[in-house]
Design a protein around this motif. Sequence first.
Motif, PDB file in Angstrom:
ATOM      1  N   SER A   7      33.121  90.194 134.591  1.00 27.12           N
ATOM      2  CA  SER A   7      34.295  90.101 134.192  1.00 27.12           C
ATOM      3  C   SER A   7      34.572  88.383 135.083  1.00 27.12           C
ATOM      4  O   SER A   7      34.349  89.391 136.072  1.00 27.12           O
ATOM      5  CB  SER A   7      35.402  90.574 133.513  1.00 27.12           C
ATOM      6  OG  SER A   7      34.483  91.237 132.504  1.00 27.12           O
ATOM      7  N   LEU A   8      34.248  87.413 134.733  1.00 23.59           N
ATOM      8  CA  LEU A   8      35.075  86.837 135.845  1.00 23.59           C
ATOM      9  C   LEU A   8      36.809  87.034 136.395  1.00 23.59           C
ATOM     10  O   LEU A   8      37.492  87.510 134.989  1.00 23.59           O
ATOM     11  CB  LEU A   8      35.484  84.652 134.972  1.00 23.59           C
ATOM     12  CG  LEU A   8      33.971  84.322 134.533  1.00 23.59           C
ATOM     13  CD1 LEU A   8      34.367  83.559 133.853  1.00 23.59           C
ATOM     14  CD2 LEU A   8      33.557  84.194 135.308  1.00 23.59           C
ATOM     15  N   LEU A  24      28.469  77.619 133.180  1.00 25.10           N
ATOM     16  CA  LEU A  24      28.910  79.072 133.542  1.00 25.10           C
ATOM     17  C   LEU A  24      28.039  80.243 132.468  1.00 25.10           C
ATOM     18  O   LEU A  24      28.129  80.657 131.894  1.00 25.10           O
ATOM     19  CB  LEU A  24      29.619  79.919 133.467  1.00 25.10           C
ATOM     20  CG  LEU A  24      30.526  79.102 134.494  1.00 25.10           C
ATOM     21  CD1 LEU A  24      32.490  79.857 134.957  1.00 25.10           C
ATOM     22  CD2 LEU A  24      29.862  79.824 135.910  1.00 25.10           C
ATOM     23  N   SER A  25      27.320  78.893 131.665  1.00 24.43           N
ATOM     24  CA  SER A  25      26.983  78.844 130.544  1.00 24.43           C
ATOM     25  C   SER A  25      25.487  79.194 130.398  1.00 24.43           C
ATOM     26  O   SER A  25      24.796  80.130 131.669  1.00 24.43           O
ATOM     27  CB  SER A  25      25.860  78.098 129.766  1.00 24.43           C
ATOM     28  OG  SER A  25      25.235  77.019 130.506  1.00 24.43           O
ATOM     29  N   GLN A  26      25.070  80.864 129.535  1.00 18.37           N
ATOM     30  CA  GLN A  26      24.161  81.422 129.917  1.00 18.37           C
ATOM     31  C   GLN A  26      23.509  82.533 131.182  1.00 18.37           C
ATOM     32  O   GLN A  26      22.933  83.152 131.819  1.00 18.37           O
ATOM     33  CB  GLN A  26      22.604  80.935 129.327  1.00 18.37           C
ATOM     34  CG  GLN A  26      22.544  79.313 128.097  1.00 18.37           C
ATOM     35  CD  GLN A  26      21.049  79.030 127.900  1.00 18.37           C
ATOM     36  OE1 GLN A  26      20.825  79.091 128.624  1.00 18.37           O
ATOM     37  NE2 GLN A  26      20.909  78.363 126.892  1.00 18.37           N
ATOM     38  N   ASN A  27      25.056  82.755 130.609  1.00 22.28           N
ATOM     39  CA  ASN A  27      24.740  84.069 132.563  1.00 22.28           C
ATOM     40  C   ASN A  27      25.857  84.926 132.009  1.00 22.28           C
ATOM     41  O   ASN A  27      25.732  86.461 132.943  1.00 22.28           O
ATOM     42  CB  ASN A  27      25.992  83.213 132.887  1.00 22.28           C
ATOM     43  CG  ASN A  27      24.836  82.173 133.823  1.00 22.28           C
ATOM     44  OD1 ASN A  27      24.330  82.959 134.187  1.00 22.28           O
ATOM     45  ND2 ASN A  27      25.814  81.230 133.907  1.00 22.28           N
ATOM     46  N   ASN A  28      25.107  85.936 130.301  1.00 17.46           N
ATOM     47  CA  ASN A  28      26.096  87.539 130.420  1.00 17.46           C
ATOM     48  C   ASN A  28      27.141  87.755 130.794  1.00 17.46           C
ATOM     49  O   ASN A  28      27.502  88.619 131.053  1.00 17.46           O
ATOM     50  CB  ASN A  28      24.665  88.344 130.516  1.00 17.46           C
ATOM     51  CG  ASN A  28      24.488  89.694 129.653  1.00 17.46           C
ATOM     52  OD1 ASN A  28      24.352  89.363 128.061  1.00 17.46           O
ATOM     53  ND2 ASN A  28      23.734  90.309 130.001  1.00 17.46           N
ATOM     54  N   ILE A  29      28.392  86.452 130.366  1.00 17.59           N
ATOM     55  CA  ILE A  29      29.508  87.280 131.154  1.00 17.59           C
ATOM     56  C   ILE A  29      29.777  87.129 130.163  1.00 17.59           C
ATOM     57  O   ILE A  29      30.299  87.280 129.053  1.00 17.59           O
ATOM     58  CB  ILE A  29      29.919  85.529 131.303  1.00 17.59           C
ATOM     59  CG1 ILE A  29      29.355  85.117 132.888  1.00 17.59           C
ATOM     60  CG2 ILE A  29      31.872  85.737 131.879  1.00 17.59           C
ATOM     61  CD1 ILE A  29      29.459  83.966 133.504  1.00 17.59           C
ATOM     62  N   PRO A  30      30.730  90.035 130.463  1.00 18.74           N
ATOM     63  CA  PRO A  30      32.349  89.395 129.121  1.00 18.74           C
ATOM     64  C   PRO A  30      33.244  89.256 129.568  1.00 18.74           C
ATOM     65  O   PRO A  30      33.163  87.989 130.634  1.00 18.74           O
ATOM     66  CB  PRO A  30      31.536  90.978 129.650  1.00 18.74           C
ATOM     67  CG  PRO A  30      31.154  91.035 131.028  1.00 18.74           C
ATOM     68  CD  PRO A  30      30.492  89.464 131.609  1.00 18.74           C
ATOM     69  N   MET A  48      30.743  77.268 128.597  1.00 17.31           N
ATOM     70  CA  MET A  48      30.919  78.658 128.633  1.00 17.31           C
ATOM     71  C   MET A  48      30.305  79.827 127.982  1.00 17.31           C
ATOM     72  O   MET A  48      30.480  80.342 127.256  1.00 17.31           O
ATOM     73  CB  MET A  48      32.497  78.856 129.100  1.00 17.31           C
ATOM     74  CG  MET A  48      33.261  78.119 130.358  1.00 17.31           C
ATOM     75  SD  MET A  48      34.661  79.150 130.922  1.00 17.31           S
ATOM     76  CE  MET A  48      34.407  80.814 131.441  1.00 17.31           C
ATOM     77  N   GLY A  49      29.429  78.242 126.877  1.00 18.29           N
ATOM     78  CA  GLY A  49      28.804  78.768 125.962  1.00 18.29           C
ATOM     79  C   GLY A  49      27.166  79.576 125.924  1.00 18.29           C
ATOM     80  O   GLY A  49      26.737  80.224 127.184  1.00 18.29           O
ATOM     81  N   GLU A  50      27.264  80.545 125.551  1.00 16.34           N
ATOM     82  CA  GLU A  50      26.296  81.881 125.340  1.00 16.34           C
ATOM     83  C   GLU A  50      26.261  82.347 126.263  1.00 16.34           C
ATOM     84  O   GLU A  50      25.730  82.814 127.459  1.00 16.34           O
ATOM     85  CB  GLU A  50      24.985  80.785 125.724  1.00 16.34           C
ATOM     86  CG  GLU A  50      23.989  80.106 124.761  1.00 16.34           C
ATOM     87  CD  GLU A  50      24.206  80.413 123.305  1.00 16.34           C
ATOM     88  OE1 GLU A  50      23.485  81.247 123.107  1.00 16.34           O
ATOM     89  OE2 GLU A  50      23.998  79.566 122.387  1.00 16.34           O
ATOM     90  N   ASN A  51      27.635  83.518 126.195  1.00 18.25           N
ATOM     91  CA  ASN A  51      27.638  84.873 127.228  1.00 18.25           C
ATOM     92  C   ASN A  51      28.445  85.506 126.335  1.00 18.25           C
ATOM     93  O   ASN A  51      27.871  85.784 124.758  1.00 18.25           O
ATOM     94  CB  ASN A  51      29.036  83.597 128.132  1.00 18.25           C
ATOM     95  CG  ASN A  51      27.860  83.391 128.440  1.00 18.25           C
ATOM     96  OD1 ASN A  51      27.754  83.474 129.861  1.00 18.25           O
ATOM     97  ND2 ASN A  51      28.629  82.076 129.856  1.00 18.25           N
ATOM     98  N   ARG A  52      28.908  86.784 126.480  1.00 14.97           N
ATOM     99  CA  ARG A  52      30.022  87.713 125.423  1.00 14.97           C
ATOM    100  C   ARG A  52      31.291  87.391 126.169  1.00 14.97           C
ATOM    101  O   ARG A  52      31.698  88.372 126.096  1.00 14.97           O
ATOM    102  CB  ARG A  52      29.038  89.242 126.643  1.00 14.97           C
ATOM    103  CG  ARG A  52      27.488  88.853 125.665  1.00 14.97           C
ATOM    104  CD  ARG A  52      27.130  90.687 126.102  1.00 14.97           C
ATOM    105  NE  ARG A  52      26.905  90.591 127.899  1.00 14.97           N
ATOM    106  CZ  ARG A  52      27.870  91.894 128.802  1.00 14.97           C
ATOM    107  NH1 ARG A  52      28.497  92.935 127.318  1.00 14.97           N
ATOM    108  NH2 ARG A  52      28.071  92.055 129.405  1.00 14.97           N
ATOM    109  N   LEU A  53      31.605  86.284 125.998  1.00  8.28           N
ATOM    110  CA  LEU A  53      33.456  85.983 126.017  1.00  8.28           C
ATOM    111  C   LEU A  53      33.713  86.598 125.122  1.00  8.28           C
ATOM    112  O   LEU A  53      33.402  86.372 123.862  1.00  8.28           O
ATOM    113  CB  LEU A  53      33.088  84.475 125.828  1.00  8.28           C
ATOM    114  CG  LEU A  53      33.426  84.221 127.955  1.00  8.28           C
ATOM    115  CD1 LEU A  53      33.220  82.536 127.819  1.00  8.28           C
ATOM    116  CD2 LEU A  53      33.347  84.952 129.283  1.00  8.28           C
ATOM    117  N   VAL A  54      35.238  87.101 125.000  1.00 11.82           N
ATOM    118  CA  VAL A  54      36.157  87.758 123.637  1.00 11.82           C
ATOM    119  C   VAL A  54      37.009  87.453 124.477  1.00 11.82           C
ATOM    120  O   VAL A  54      37.459  86.200 124.870  1.00 11.82           O
ATOM    121  CB  VAL A  54      35.786  89.417 124.110  1.00 11.82           C
ATOM    122  CG1 VAL A  54      34.614  90.063 123.682  1.00 11.82           C
ATOM    123  CG2 VAL A  54      36.380  90.013 124.938  1.00 11.82           C
ATOM    124  N   GLY A  55      38.164  87.892 123.688  1.00 11.81           N
ATOM    125  CA  GLY A  55      39.316  87.373 123.552  1.00 11.81           C
ATOM    126  C   GLY A  55      39.803  85.717 122.097  1.00 11.81           C
ATOM    127  O   GLY A  55      38.601  85.870 121.874  1.00 11.81           O
TER     128      GLY A  55
END
Length: 140
Positions: A7-8, A24-30, A48-55
């Motif tokens: 997580s960031l 920060l795209s395509q980095n599997n960031i949750p 920040m596309g193509e990650n696993r960001l939630v909220g």
Amino acid sequence: GHDFNVSLPDDLFLNWGKISNINLSQNNIPGEIPSSIGEATTVIRLDMGENRLVGVFPTNLAFLSQLLSLRLNGNELDGPITEAISQLSTLTSLYLNDNNFTGDFPSIGTMTKLKDGLDLSNNLFSGKIPSIWNELNQLE
């Protein structure tokens, strides 16, 4: 991309100076988008596309008054998109597709410069589309 899988931190965007592009795209960031994103006021392109960001859609994005391109596509963001998005009147492209956004989409009539792309597909919006299509005929 990379596989950061971490997580960031919430204070990530504090004291970044005059940075204009954040990718920060395509980095599997949750995790959630840090609230400090509103401090990156000189950013013109945020991807920040193509990650696993939630909220939810970060309302403090409204502070990015110079933002031209916003890509939050391909994440797991949810909830309604608030009226704060209407503050982003400088946007030339907006990609919020492939998330789990719900509710009605707010009016984007202030976004008259959206000439490079608009994609809201593959979300869970409901209700009627506001006068968005009538407003889009005023695009430059």
